[in-house]
Scaffold this motif. Structure first.
Motif, PDB file in Angstrom:
ATOM      1  N   SER A  70       0.832  -1.210   0.000  1.00  0.00           N
ATOM      2  CA  SER A  70       0.000   0.000   0.000  1.00  0.00           C
ATOM      3  C   SER A  70       0.865   1.258   0.000  1.00  0.00           C
ATOM      4  O   SER A  70       0.538   2.251  -0.652  1.00  0.00           O
ATOM      5  CB  SER A  70      -0.921   0.000   1.226  1.00  0.00           C
ATOM      6  OG  SER A  70      -1.842  -1.066   1.169  1.00  0.00           O
ATOM      7  N   VAL A  90       1.940   2.120  -3.434  1.00  0.00           N
ATOM      8  CA  VAL A  90       0.895   2.789  -4.214  1.00  0.00           C
ATOM      9  C   VAL A  90       0.853   4.283  -3.872  1.00  0.00           C
ATOM     10  O   VAL A  90       0.831   5.151  -4.748  1.00  0.00           O
ATOM     11  CB  VAL A  90      -0.483   2.147  -3.953  1.00  0.00           C
ATOM     12  CG1 VAL A  90      -1.588   2.961  -4.633  1.00  0.00           C
ATOM     13  CG2 VAL A  90      -0.502   0.706  -4.446  1.00  0.00           C
ATOM     14  N   VAL A  91       0.846   4.572  -2.560  1.00  0.00           N
ATOM     15  CA  VAL A  91       0.787   5.966  -2.107  1.00  0.00           C
ATOM     16  C   VAL A  91       2.026   6.723  -2.543  1.00  0.00           C
ATOM     17  O   VAL A  91       1.946   7.848  -3.061  1.00  0.00           O
ATOM     18  CB  VAL A  91       0.652   6.018  -0.567  1.00  0.00           C
ATOM     19  CG1 VAL A  91       0.684   7.466  -0.080  1.00  0.00           C
ATOM     20  CG2 VAL A  91      -0.645   5.341  -0.124  1.00  0.00           C
ATOM     21  N   ALA A 105      -4.291   4.256  -0.117  1.00  0.00           N
ATOM     22  CA  ALA A 105      -3.943   3.396  -1.257  1.00  0.00           C
ATOM     23  C   ALA A 105      -5.203   2.936  -1.980  1.00  0.00           C
ATOM     24  O   ALA A 105      -5.249   2.929  -3.221  1.00  0.00           O
ATOM     25  CB  ALA A 105      -3.137   2.196  -0.771  1.00  0.00           C
ATOM     26  N   GLN A 106      -6.230   2.557  -1.212  1.00  0.00           N
ATOM     27  CA  GLN A 106      -7.471   2.108  -1.829  1.00  0.00           C
ATOM     28  C   GLN A 106      -8.133   3.243  -2.602  1.00  0.00           C
ATOM     29  O   GLN A 106      -8.634   3.042  -3.728  1.00  0.00           O
ATOM     30  CB  GLN A 106      -8.428   1.577  -0.759  1.00  0.00           C
ATOM     31  CG  GLN A 106      -9.694   0.958  -1.337  1.00  0.00           C
ATOM     32  CD  GLN A 106      -9.397  -0.206  -2.256  1.00  0.00           C
ATOM     33  OE1 GLN A 106      -8.750  -1.166  -1.852  1.00  0.00           O
ATOM     34  NE2 GLN A 106      -9.856  -0.128  -3.505  1.00  0.00           N
TER      35      GLN A 106
END
Length: 230
Positions: free
Chosen positions: A23, A26-27, A144-145
């Motif tokens: 995650s 992603v960020v 991240a989501q």
């Protein structure tokens, strides 16, 4: 050494269950594309928040119950000894001895209070470390989501043609920065309170005293009178 997954370096052998490297990648990746480099600093800050709560807990337990149990055991021994003496003796020597026992018990109680206070403070610090870290990794996962959802929108697909970033991406990163900033401010406030409590405990520890010498009257046999039975 580190392995590099897209957007984030991962130490070899790192446990992803303790820190969400996927995650974070992603960020970090979208932060780089957006030019929001402050996000990368926050990711590292959250990683560093974990610290060593197990060591803090061990320190807390060394104060209480380990050390404080010895103090309480000594206290019970003093009380038991006084009651044993009371069963057979009275008079001015016993009165002096009993008063002296109260003095020693006060010293013991003050010492125990400092030990228990140090243990409580350490446990609160450990709890703060754990809760802060858990909140931080939760923020990483939520961000991240949100980024993955935004990346799949038509708005971002259009932006991809020009190497740009859509508003939803910026918003997700902005929300992350805001949440971590608020959390960091709460940490500073808590640490300030803990620091004040530590200073107060330090003051109390400095005021602890060694029991005064036993009154000389206690050692004079003529001052002890056998207690009458019946």
């Amino acid at each position: 050494m580190t392995n590099v997954i897209p957007g984030y370096p991962v130490p070899v052998g790192a446990d992803d269950s303790k820190y969400p490297y996927g995650s974070a990648a992603v960020v970090n990746n979208w932060a780089h594309k957006s030019g929001l480099l402050e996000v990368q600093r926050f990711l590292k800050q959250i990683h560093d928040w974990m610290g060593h709560p197990d060591k803090v807990t061990a320190i807390a337990r060394s104060w209480s119950p380990e050390a404080s149990t010895l103090i309480l055991g000594g206290r019970e021994g003093i009380l038991s000894a006084r009651e044993d003496v009371r069963a057979y003796w009275e008079g001015s020597a016993f009165a002096a001895f009993s008063a002296y026992t109260d003095h020693v018990l006060k010293v013991v109680d003050d010492t125990y209070a400092v030990m228990a206070g140090m243990s409580d403070l350490s446990l609160k610090l450990c709890e703060t470390i754990t809760k802060t870290y858990q909140a931080g990794i939760s923020f990483i996962g939520s961000c991240a989501q949100a980024l993955l959802d935004a990346a799949g929108t038509l708005a971002q697909q259009w932006k991809n043609l020009w190497g740009g970033v859509c508003e939803a991406i910026f918003q997700a990163l902005s929300d992350f920065v805001g949440a971590v900033t608020t959390l960091a401010n709460e940490i500073r406030h808590n640490m300030t309170e803990y620091s004040r409590a530590a200073v107060e405990l330090e003051r109390k520890a400095a005021e602890l005293r060694v029991p005064d010498p036993l009154p000389t009257s206690v050692g004079e046999t003529g001052n002890w009178q056998p207690r009458k039975v019946g």
